[in-house]
Design an enzyme around this catalytic site. Structure first.
Site, PDB file in Angstrom:
ATOM      1  N   LEU A 176       0.855  -1.182   0.000  1.00 27.95           N
ATOM      2  CA  LEU A 176       0.000   0.000   0.000  1.00 27.95           C
ATOM      3  C   LEU A 176       0.892   1.233   0.000  1.00 27.95           C
ATOM      4  O   LEU A 176       1.982   1.216   0.579  1.00 27.95           O
ATOM      5  CB  LEU A 176      -0.895   0.028   1.247  1.00 27.95           C
ATOM      6  CG  LEU A 176      -1.913  -1.100   1.422  1.00 27.95           C
ATOM      7  CD1 LEU A 176      -2.619  -0.951   2.773  1.00 27.95           C
ATOM      8  CD2 LEU A 176      -2.927  -1.092   0.297  1.00 27.95           C
ATOM      9  N   ASP A 177       0.426   2.298  -0.630  1.00 32.00           N
ATOM     10  CA  ASP A 177       1.153   3.560  -0.541  1.00 32.00           C
ATOM     11  C   ASP A 177       1.342   3.928   0.926  1.00 32.00           C
ATOM     12  O   ASP A 177       0.522   3.580   1.784  1.00 32.00           O
ATOM     13  CB  ASP A 177       0.355   4.687  -1.214  1.00 32.00           C
ATOM     14  CG  ASP A 177       0.240   4.511  -2.716  1.00 32.00           C
ATOM     15  OD1 ASP A 177       1.058   3.784  -3.288  1.00 32.00           O
ATOM     16  OD2 ASP A 177      -0.683   5.111  -3.301  1.00 32.00           O
ATOM     17  N   ARG A 178       2.392   4.658   1.200  1.00 29.53           N
ATOM     18  CA  ARG A 178       2.676   5.049   2.580  1.00 29.53           C
ATOM     19  C   ARG A 178       1.500   5.785   3.209  1.00 29.53           C
ATOM     20  O   ARG A 178       1.182   5.587   4.386  1.00 29.53           O
ATOM     21  CB  ARG A 178       3.936   5.939   2.605  1.00 29.53           C
ATOM     22  CG  ARG A 178       4.388   6.331   3.991  1.00 29.53           C
ATOM     23  CD  ARG A 178       5.736   7.012   3.944  1.00 29.53           C
ATOM     24  NE  ARG A 178       5.704   8.268   3.230  1.00 29.53           N
ATOM     25  CZ  ARG A 178       5.408   9.444   3.787  1.00 29.53           C
ATOM     26  NH1 ARG A 178       5.113   9.519   5.065  1.00 29.53           N
ATOM     27  NH2 ARG A 178       5.421  10.547   3.071  1.00 29.53           N
TER      28      ARG A 178
END
Length: 496
Positions: free
Chosen positions: A179-181
């Site tokens: 997942l994106d940060r």
């Protein structure tokens, strides 16, 4: 047993260069990695005490025949050359395990460099990682926003992998998807290689269903919206993508769930897994995520990128985005600092930038720069902020398995003793020193005389700044389905 090969006798003034080491395959974070430093909590933020860290790399082909000082001054401009001279005097630079005393030494093929730095990590939200499922095969968590999945860029201990290892004793986990940060929600890890391969096969065969929820600007259409615009990565360093005909094919299906008069809650079904896919497609549709720190910024122009209209070159766009965050003192929200930007500016035309999110596949690799990213079409790609090769010796995290303790790298004895003493104190007090417990801040002993970061006072982001309204709600595959609770900001009656 065959006798060991005799070491060639060196001519006067000749320098011995050892052969390359055999690569260590597999993902491994041991107790020595987790013990490098400790966490403390302050004003809703999880912080990491600064610590000494050893970056390692073999000599790049283009460095051969150049002096070490020339390489530092032209490719590692995150620090002035005076810093590297001081680091050499302090014994923090080593060439083939020997201290570097003269930066005029000319590099040869297979030369092995170590650079020990005093490392500072950006803070992340103090919100705990909730474990949704743990069995013999998988660990499934609800990831808070602002936390990278694994070591990347400036983040190491403030990552999901390290927190699970240090605080939940969940080690040797295999990343299945990312997942994106800034994205929260369902995140899966496999406990064995076999389980990882089995689920990875489902990813490649597009058998994994993913459902996200987000809150976007304005009144999203009531009918189903399908966006199939191709996406191109503009910058791995800053982490920016845009719609472009030369980009990779993508498909996202959107369905509005509610509208409160100002913003809409939207269900998102990505059919591919491109970097920032949902965020870029929503921006293109004219409904960016309410608090997206990249795709809902004034830097994109009056239309904020709607319909792909930007009216800026990529360089102008990146500069405008950085300037906007710089003016708000919020570069940390992007996961970068001024030094990161300076370190790679001169390397942008080399075409050899890398994505640090792909590096965790082989953390034992002695090369301090990962190979270029190769991501399966169905895989959720993580935060794209990578490290240009020119910045890797200072900013990369690919060599997790072979790191050494700082005291073996010629650090001052009193600094090493302080670190060891504090480490034992932390273990006896549950991870916090007595000074941290009382003050919550950085003690004077943690400051390093050579460290530029120690001399800078940065504004901490607020916990609110570290939350983006995009959440992975559900992951479903053959034989499994994992869900998290709907976030508070996604409730129908929620108000800004």
């Amino acid at each position: 047993a065959e006798p060991a090969p005799k070491k060639r006798r060196l001519a006067g003034g000749e320098r011995f260069v050892p052969p390359p080491r055999k690569l260590n395959a597999g993902v491994s974070f041991g107790a020595e990695h987790f013990a490098e430093t400790s966490y403390y909590f302050e004003r809703g933020l999880r912080k990491v005490r600064p610590y000494y860290f050893d970056f390692r790399t073999y000599c790049k082909g283009r460095w051969v025949g150049r002096s070490l000082g020339h390489v530092f001054s032209t490719e590692f401009r995150a620090q002035p050359i005076a810093y590297y001279r001081a680091a050499a005097r302090a014994g923090r630079l080593r060439l083939n395990e020997e201290p570097v005393r003269d930066l005029e030494v000319v590099l040869k093929n297979n030369d092995f460099l170590r650079n020990t730095v005093h490392r500072h990590e950006p803070p992340v939200t103090a919100q705990p990682i909730q474990i949704l499922v743990e069995d013999d095969e998988v660990v499934v968590v609800d990831k808070p926003s602002s936390l990278p999945v694994h070591p990347c860029g400036r983040f190491r201990h403030n990552t999901v992998i390290f927190i699970l290892g240090k605080e939940h004793n969940l080690k040797e986990l295999h990343t299945i998807h990312r997942l994106d940060r800034m994205t929260s929600g369902v995140l899966m890890f496999a406990k064995t290689v076999e389980v990882s391969k089995r689920i990875d096969e489902q990813v490649r065969e597009r058998q994994l269903e993913k459902e996200y929820v987000c809150r976007v600007v304005g009144e999203f259409p009531e009918h189903e919206v399908v966006c199939e615009e191709p996406i191109l990565v503009v910058s791995y360093k800053v982490g920016v993508c845009r719609v472009d005909p030369k980009g990779k094919p993508c498909k996202t299906i959107f369905q509005r769930l509610s509208y409160n008069g100002k913003s809409s809650v939207v269900k998102c079904l990505p059919r591919t897994g491109r970097t920032h896919q949902i965020r870029v497609h929503l921006q293109y549709l004219g409904h960016p995520i309410v608090n997206d720190p990249i795709y809902n910024m004034e830097a994109w122009g009056p239309d904020k990128g709607k319909g792909g209209k930007i009216d800026k070159t990529d360089e102008e766009l990146l500069k405008a985005l950085v300037e906007e965050h710089r003016s708000k003192q919020s570069l940390d929200v992007l996961g970068i600092v001024e030094e990161d930007l300076n370190s790679s500016a001169e390397n942008k035309d080399r075409g050899d930038s890398s994505d640090c999110t792909s590096a965790q596949a082989d953390p034992g690799n002695e090369s301090a720069c990962p190979a270029k990213e190769t991501v399966d079409p169905g895989r959720d790609t993580g935060d794209p902020k990578g490290n240009d090769i020119g910045a890797c010796l200072l900013n990369s995290d690919t060599n997790m398995e072979t790191l050494e303790h700082s005291k073996e790298l010629g650090l001052c004895e009193d600094q090493s003793a302080e670190m060891e003493e504090k480490s034992s104190e932390e273990k006896s007090s549950g991870g916090q020193s007595s000074e941290e417990k009382s003050s919550g801040g950085q003690s004077s002993e943690e400051k390093d005389p050579l460290c530029m970061e120690c001399k800078i006072s940065r504004r901490d982001p607020s916990p609110k700044e570290l939350v983006m309204f995009l959440h992975a709600l559900r992951y479903k595959g053959v034989g499994f389905e994992y869900c998290s609770k709907m976030p508070e900001w996604a409730m129908e009656d929620w108000e800004e």
